[in-house]
Design a protein around this motif. Structure first.
Motif, PDB file in Angstrom:
ATOM      1  N   TYR A 520       0.849  -1.179   0.000  1.00 54.72           N
ATOM      2  CA  TYR A 520       0.000   0.000   0.000  1.00 54.72           C
ATOM      3  C   TYR A 520       0.891   1.238   0.000  1.00 54.72           C
ATOM      4  N   HIS A 521       0.700   2.077  -1.026  1.00 55.59           N
ATOM      5  CA  HIS A 521       1.443   3.337  -1.109  1.00 55.59           C
ATOM      6  C   HIS A 521       0.443   4.479  -0.930  1.00 55.59           C
ATOM      7  N   ILE A 522       0.591   5.213   0.160  1.00 56.18           N
ATOM      8  CA  ILE A 522      -0.341   6.287   0.488  1.00 56.18           C
ATOM      9  C   ILE A 522       0.120   7.554  -0.226  1.00 56.18           C
ATOM     10  N   LEU A 523      -0.691   8.019  -1.176  1.00 49.40           N
ATOM     11  CA  LEU A 523      -0.343   9.195  -1.968  1.00 49.40           C
ATOM     12  C   LEU A 523      -0.587  10.483  -1.189  1.00 49.40           C
ATOM     13  N   ASN A 524      -1.740  10.555  -0.513  1.00 48.37           N
ATOM     14  CA  ASN A 524      -2.070  11.702   0.318  1.00 48.37           C
ATOM     15  C   ASN A 524      -3.170  11.266   1.274  1.00 48.37           C
ATOM     16  N   GLN A 525      -3.797  12.204   1.963  1.00 47.97           N
ATOM     17  CA  GLN A 525      -4.804  11.846   2.954  1.00 47.97           C
ATOM     18  C   GLN A 525      -6.058  11.244   2.330  1.00 47.97           C
ATOM     19  N   LYS A 526      -6.250  11.423   1.021  1.00 54.57           N
ATOM     20  CA  LYS A 526      -7.480  10.972   0.375  1.00 54.57           C
ATOM     21  C   LYS A 526      -7.277   9.844  -0.626  1.00 54.57           C
ATOM     22  N   SER A 527      -6.067   9.421  -0.875  1.00 52.39           N
ATOM     23  CA  SER A 527      -5.878   8.385  -1.898  1.00 52.39           C
ATOM     24  C   SER A 527      -4.682   7.504  -1.581  1.00 52.39           C
ATOM     25  N   ASN A 528      -4.746   6.269  -2.069  1.00 51.61           N
ATOM     26  CA  ASN A 528      -3.630   5.339  -1.946  1.00 51.61           C
ATOM     27  C   ASN A 528      -3.682   4.311  -3.070  1.00 51.61           C
ATOM     28  N   LEU A 529      -2.563   3.699  -3.338  1.00 50.19           N
ATOM     29  CA  LEU A 529      -2.437   2.625  -4.320  1.00 50.19           C
ATOM     30  C   LEU A 529      -2.206   1.313  -3.587  1.00 50.19           C
ATOM     31  N   ASN A 530      -2.783   0.239  -4.121  1.00 48.25           N
ATOM     32  CA  ASN A 530      -2.574  -1.099  -3.574  1.00 48.25           C
ATOM     33  C   ASN A 530      -2.084  -2.008  -4.698  1.00 48.25           C
ATOM     34  N   PHE A 531      -0.840  -2.486  -4.581  1.00 43.68           N
ATOM     35  CA  PHE A 531      -0.286  -3.452  -5.519  1.00 43.68           C
ATOM     36  C   PHE A 531      -0.323  -4.821  -4.851  1.00 43.68           C
ATOM     37  N   VAL A 532      -0.814  -5.824  -5.562  1.00 44.27           N
ATOM     38  CA  VAL A 532      -0.921  -7.159  -4.993  1.00 44.27           C
ATOM     39  C   VAL A 532      -0.311  -8.180  -5.937  1.00 44.27           C
ATOM     40  N   ALA A 533       0.384  -9.148  -5.374  1.00 48.80           N
ATOM     41  CA  ALA A 533       0.933 -10.274  -6.144  1.00 48.80           C
ATOM     42  C   ALA A 533       0.751 -11.525  -5.304  1.00 48.80           C
ATOM     43  N   GLY A 534       0.357 -12.623  -5.950  1.00 47.13           N
ATOM     44  CA  GLY A 534       0.119 -13.831  -5.176  1.00 47.13           C
ATOM     45  C   GLY A 534       0.056 -15.075  -6.028  1.00 47.13           C
ATOM     46  N   THR A 535      -0.145 -16.187  -5.347  1.00 48.55           N
ATOM     47  CA  THR A 535      -0.252 -17.464  -6.032  1.00 48.55           C
ATOM     48  C   THR A 535      -1.155 -18.404  -5.248  1.00 48.55           C
ATOM     49  N   ILE A 536      -1.802 -19.300  -5.968  1.00 46.00           N
ATOM     50  CA  ILE A 536      -2.576 -20.395  -5.379  1.00 46.00           C
ATOM     51  C   ILE A 536      -2.060 -21.685  -5.988  1.00 46.00           C
ATOM     52  N   LEU A 537      -1.621 -22.598  -5.148  1.00 47.11           N
ATOM     53  CA  LEU A 537      -1.127 -23.894  -5.599  1.00 47.11           C
ATOM     54  C   LEU A 537      -1.948 -24.980  -4.918  1.00 47.11           C
ATOM     55  N   SER A 538      -2.488 -25.894  -5.692  1.00 44.96           N
ATOM     56  CA  SER A 538      -3.353 -26.931  -5.132  1.00 44.96           C
ATOM     57  C   SER A 538      -3.033 -28.274  -5.776  1.00 44.96           C
ATOM     58  N   ARG A 539      -3.039 -29.319  -4.956  1.00 41.79           N
ATOM     59  CA  ARG A 539      -2.874 -30.684  -5.467  1.00 41.79           C
ATOM     60  C   ARG A 539      -3.857 -31.588  -4.749  1.00 41.79           C
ATOM     61  N   GLN A 540      -4.597 -32.393  -5.517  1.00 42.95           N
ATOM     62  CA  GLN A 540      -5.564 -33.324  -4.956  1.00 42.95           C
ATOM     63  C   GLN A 540      -5.365 -34.710  -5.567  1.00 42.95           C
ATOM     64  N   ASN A 541      -5.518 -35.711  -4.722  1.00 39.58           N
ATOM     65  CA  ASN A 541      -5.472 -37.109  -5.174  1.00 39.58           C
ATOM     66  C   ASN A 541      -6.781 -37.784  -4.821  1.00 39.58           C
ATOM     67  N   PHE A 542      -7.361 -38.462  -5.816  1.00 40.13           N
ATOM     68  CA  PHE A 542      -8.665 -39.100  -5.664  1.00 40.13           C
ATOM     69  C   PHE A 542      -8.528 -40.572  -6.045  1.00 40.13           C
ATOM     70  N   ASP A 543      -8.773 -41.460  -5.079  1.00 40.55           N
ATOM     71  CA  ASP A 543      -8.754 -42.906  -5.330  1.00 40.55           C
ATOM     72  C   ASP A 543     -10.087 -43.482  -4.870  1.00 40.55           C
ATOM     73  N   SER A 544     -10.676 -44.337  -5.695  1.00 42.03           N
ATOM     74  CA  SER A 544     -11.946 -44.934  -5.315  1.00 42.03           C
ATOM     75  C   SER A 544     -12.121 -46.281  -5.999  1.00 42.03           C
ATOM     76  N   LYS A 545     -13.081 -47.048  -5.462  1.00 42.87           N
ATOM     77  CA  LYS A 545     -13.414 -48.348  -6.048  1.00 42.87           C
ATOM     78  C   LYS A 545     -14.873 -48.644  -5.769  1.00 42.87           C
ATOM     79  N   PHE A 546     -15.593 -49.007  -6.837  1.00 43.96           N
ATOM     80  CA  PHE A 546     -16.993 -49.403  -6.728  1.00 43.96           C
ATOM     81  C   PHE A 546     -17.097 -50.881  -7.101  1.00 43.96           C
ATOM     82  N   PHE A 547     -17.755 -51.686  -6.254  1.00 42.83           N
ATOM     83  CA  PHE A 547     -17.868 -53.120  -6.549  1.00 42.83           C
ATOM     84  C   PHE A 547     -19.117 -53.684  -5.893  1.00 42.83           C
TER      85      PHE A 547
END
Length: 928
Positions: A520-547
């Protein structure tokens, strides 16, 4: 009810005729009106507050006072010296203006017993000003405070916004759920309720973020409740038509400035459920997902068993065991430690009769009788630490875990499928961690690093046994065959046995990291900038058996060879790995101009989604998205605002919808995933209006929202001919789904009479697919709730309520081969008037009763009507007595079941649900 309304009007008229109005304007020394100044009138004889109020945006105030009486008028406002003048009323209305001088000490002195005070974004209610002695828990107080209510889920709402946390003297109370607070904190310990609007839990970010949707409560304890144990212990017993009744509820609290300890216990079979299974699974512990606010919505669905939530109005047996411990410890001014431990055991029984009419075929219907027994044992823990090195540095760490052992059995009788027995069990667990660091480099630059990690392991197990006559499998007349025979043939089962015994094993593991850095960079009392950087990493394993189990004695099984329409090479096992990655960056610009605050912005995403099935089937989807957003706030007054927001999001599914091997969801629904599914693109628009007017005691809250979803992931069902059994897969809908919602609530207080009007309207336009046909389902839901009641401190109170809800659904089915259409319609109406009475008599006797009448109609025909009457009679020597004795009765009329009508995208239904019988218990409560 007409007589009661007449009495209320008569009492109000006689009360008003003995009073006059004092009006005026409060300004500063240069003539500027002061909004939200506190104005009170103290009777010089009784020394009590006779009337109070607040100034509006123009500085106007009004007080209702007795004729020919001397009052001490006090006016206070932050930053100004308090005015105190004596004033004598006459027989007619009077006018008096005031000017306040600035106070260089910037202090405000307010009479401690004023019913309502305002300090900035905080509204403070004096609890005793809204109670009459019948209250026992925090929820009883909350229900009597203007602008606050307990919703159907038992959560606190303020002006239509759900309260996200409750604190006691600034310390978190079981962070993540408000029901434990409302159901357990004793009302006589509550001094003040502070409503923290625009709530932010990180001081450094309050000036650079929009928190209009966030609300929290802080409960201030009465003197004498600190450094001592307080609370109560309740024990009870009784008799129902079926069994003996018992109840034991110890609730103990200890608060000091350095540490706190809360102990809550609950053991009963009276249907009093503080937390149900759904509550405990949604217990966030204060964790809030970061990704939706930045444009990505990746939801990890539950693969758990179909556990039904039980309460006193939908179950015929409920046994609850709850142990909860909450603590906080502050070894020094820089470090705060807190956490909780919860163990919940819930065993219940449910019974229902359901009449189903399927949308795709008017000749397809079923009548199902179901008896369910289920038990859930869940442990939940949380540990939190907040370290504030100084104002510029704050580090938080939280960990929350949930471990469960749950099982369920169902005895089902279906008119089509005959007798069925189902068994489910699971032992899932999940651990969620959060690490965040907030750093203020200087007055212009703020950094915020936030990381969340989730690990989840689920192992649902399912067995279904259906009756079979092997001698009629090939009868040419389908009416002579068993209802499951054709489904068994499609699924590739052995049809020579007397029972179809099916087993489904699953194991789903999820691992997800969500991290982002905000600058967050505050420009003055009435305004500011917000720069955001991020990541989402997900791993799922699905094992099943129907009989199929051929011989339970020796464990002989069959791996079926299904032949499902529209599914190429169907498998009965799953071995799937699904990985997801989102790398994003974005910019937001926040600026204030006059009454407006503008926050436009955007995020840019690079997505990679992969799934690998059976070690050699691979699917990869790589793409980029530009997602704009804007938020505009118009602050007309301190207490009145209008907020508009627009946001684009990308919705992703999880591995449960992608794994393409056959999965038995239950005995009549078999699912195969689609590994070619892509994301859905969502447009969200919201407009929200809020007005909290303490000048004329009127609260108005309204919200309008519109959602359009492109490429929505939708179900594609194929009903097996001559059966109610379906196979289901998923697809990206070629049609856009739409949803429009409008919600509004108006509350106004006239002297001691409280009124409110609530309305909710929802329009949805979605598509359901049935093989070679699709159904456009257009639904209009609208409901209305109105109430009028008294809020006397020293007289009985009566409240009248009327609820009515309407559902209108039109289903247009289009056959894509013959290009023909068919239309069906559904109409449901529910009327529910009710009356509530509570009184505290002779400073010792508490009387509370509530009566509700319900009528349910479908397509103009009354399907059912039922009445519910509850009552409580309590005695204590006086308000300060340690012992209290109660007789509590629920369902006094012995209503056996309740009925509802439901409209879905697959079928419409009439549901009869059996409920707990008449329960009468005697209770003893000891107050510490």
């Amino acid at each position: 009810m007409k007589k009661i309304a007449f009495i209320l009007i008569l009492l109000s008229s006689s009360y008003i005729s003995s009073q006059i109005k004092l009006t005026g304007v409060v300004k500063d020394t240069i003539g500027n009106p002061l909004e939200m100044a506190n104005v009170i009138a103290i009777d010089t004889i009784t020394k009590s507050i006779s009337s109070y109020g607040f100034t509006d945006a123009k500085g106007n105030f009004k007080l209702d006072l007795k004729k020919n009486t001397v009052y001490n008028i006090k006016i206070s406002y932050v930053g100004f010296k308090t005015v105190s003048e004596f004033f004598k009323t006459k027989n007619n209305d009077m006018i008096k203006n005031f000017n306040l001088l600035e106070d260089t000490l910037n202090e405000i002195k307010i009479v401690s017993k004023m019913p309502v005070t305002v300090k900035g974004d905080t509204i403070i209610y004096n609890a005793d000003s809204f109670t009459n002695g019948t209250e026992r828990k925090l929820e009883d107080v909350v229900k009597k405070i203007p602008g606050m209510e307990i919703n159907e889920a038992g959560e606190i709402e303020v002006d239509g916004k759900k309260v996200e946390k409750v604190m006691i003297d600034g310390k978190d109370f079981f962070d993540g759920d408000t029901k434990l607070a409302t159901k357990n904190i004793p009302s006589n310990a509550v001094d003040k309720i502070q409503v923290l609007r625009n709530y932010g839990d990180v001081n450094q970010l309050r000036g650079v973020q929009n928190n209009q949707d966030r609300v929290a409560l802080n409960i201030k304890l009465k003197e004498g409740k600190k450094n001592f144990w307080f609370g109560d212990v309740t024990a009870g017993a009784g008799k129902s038509p079926n069994e003996g009744l018992y109840l034991l509820q110890p609730k103990l609290f200890y608060y000091t400035p350095k540490y706190t300890l809360n102990v809550i216990g609950d053991l009963n079979n009276l249907g009093e459920v503080v937390l149900n299974r759904s509550d405990i699974r949604n217990f966030s512990g204060g964790f809030r997902s970061q990704s939706p606010s930045n444009g990505t919505n990746l939801s990890l669905a539950s693969a758990g068993i179909g556990f039904l939530n039980a309460n006193i109005r939908n179950a015929n047996r409920i046994e609850t065991k709850l142990t909860a411990l909450n603590f906080s410890y502050s070894p020094n001014k820089k470090l705060d430690l807190s956490g909780f431990l919860i163990f919940l055991s819930n065993s219940n029984g449910q019974q229902s009769n359901v009449n189903k009419n399927f949308i795709d075929n008017p000749n397809r219907n079923d009548f199902v009788q179901n008896i369910t027994d289920q038990t859930s044992n869940t442990g939940l823990f949380k540990f939190s630490s907040i370290y504030k090195k100084d104002f510029n540095n704050q580090m938080n760490y939280d960990v929350i875990g949930r471990f469960s052992n749950e099982f369920r059995t169902d005895d089902v009788n279906s008119r089509v499928l005959s007798d069925i027995t189902e068994t489910e069990r699971a032992t899932p667990f999940r651990i969620n961690q959060n690490l965040s660091y907030f750093y203020t480099a200087n007055e212009k630059n703020i950094f915020a690093l936030e990381m969340q990690h989730l690990y989840q392991d689920e192992d649902p197990f399912y067995v279904a046994s259906l009756e079979n006559n092997p001698n009629n499998n090939n009868d040419p007349n389908p009416d002579n065959r068993d209802g499951f025979d054709d489904a068994a043939n499609v699924l590739g089962l052995d049809r020579s046995l007397n029972f179809y015994t099916l087993e489904q094993d699953r194991r789903v593991k999820s691992n997800q990291l969500d991290a982002k850095l905000d600058y967050y960079h505050i420009l003055n009392q009435k305004s500011n900038l917000n720069f955001v950087a991020g990541t989402i990493l997900s791993r799922q394993n699905f094992d099943s058996k129907f009989f199929q189990i051929l011989d339970p004695a020796n464990g002989t099984t069959l791996n079926p060879n299904p032949n499902i329409q529209g599914i190429n090479d169907p498998q009965t096992t799953n071995d799937t790995e699904y990985t997801f990655a989102d790398l994003y960056g974005g910019v937001r610009y926040r600026v204030k101009s006059g009454i407006f605050t503008f926050t436009p912005g955007f995020t840019v995403h690079s997505y990679v989604a992969k799934n690998v099935q059976y070690q050699n089937e691979k699917f990869t989807d790589r793409f980029q998205k530009f997602l704009p957003e804007v938020n505009i706030i118009a602050q007309f007054k301190r207490s009145e605002s209008l907020t508009f927001s627009y946001r684009q999001q990308v919705n992703f599914t999880d591995v449960n919808q992608i794994a393409r091997g056959l999965v038995a969801n239950n005995y009549n629904s078999f699912f195969t995933g689609n590994n070619d599914l892509t994301n859905a693109h969502v447009h969200n628009l919201n407009l929200r209006y809020s007005s909290f007017n303490l000048f004329n005691y009127t609260n108005v809250f309204a919200r309008v929202s519109y959602t359009k979803t492109i490429d929505q992931i939708s179900a594609n069902l194929n009903f097996i001919p001559n059966s109610v059994v379906s196979t289901r897969s998923n697809l990206n809908s070629p049609f856009d789904n739409e949803r429009f919602n409008a919600f509004g609530r108006i509350g106004k207080t006239f002297k001691k009479i409280r009124t409110s009007l609530f309305s909710n309207f929802t329009y949805s336009n979605i598509y359901q697919f049935f093989g070679n046909s699709n159904t456009k389902v257009t639904t209009y839901n609208h409901s209305y709730r109105t109430s009028i009641g008294t809020n006397f401190n020293k007289a009985p109170n009566v409240s009248l309520r009327y609820n009515v809800s309407f559902t209108d659904q039109t289903n247009v089915n289009t056959n894509t081969i013959s290009n023909t259409n068919s239309t069906s319609k559904f109409n449901g109406v529910t009327h529910s008037p009710s009356i509530n009475f509570d009184a505290y008599i002779w400073n010792s006797l508490t009387v509370k009763t509530d009566f509700t009448y319900n009528e349910v109609r479908q397509n103009g025909t009354t399907q059912n009507s039922f009445k519910i009457w509850d009552a409580t009679l309590g005695y204590r020597k006086d308000r300060d007595a340690k012992w209290e004795y109660e007789i509590e009765a629920s369902n006094l009329l012995g209503t056996g079941s309740r009925t509802s009508v439901n409209a879905g995208t697959i079928f419409t239904s009439i549901n009869e649900t059996f409920i707990l019988p008449r329960l009468i218990s005697f209770r003893v409560r000891y107050q510490l």
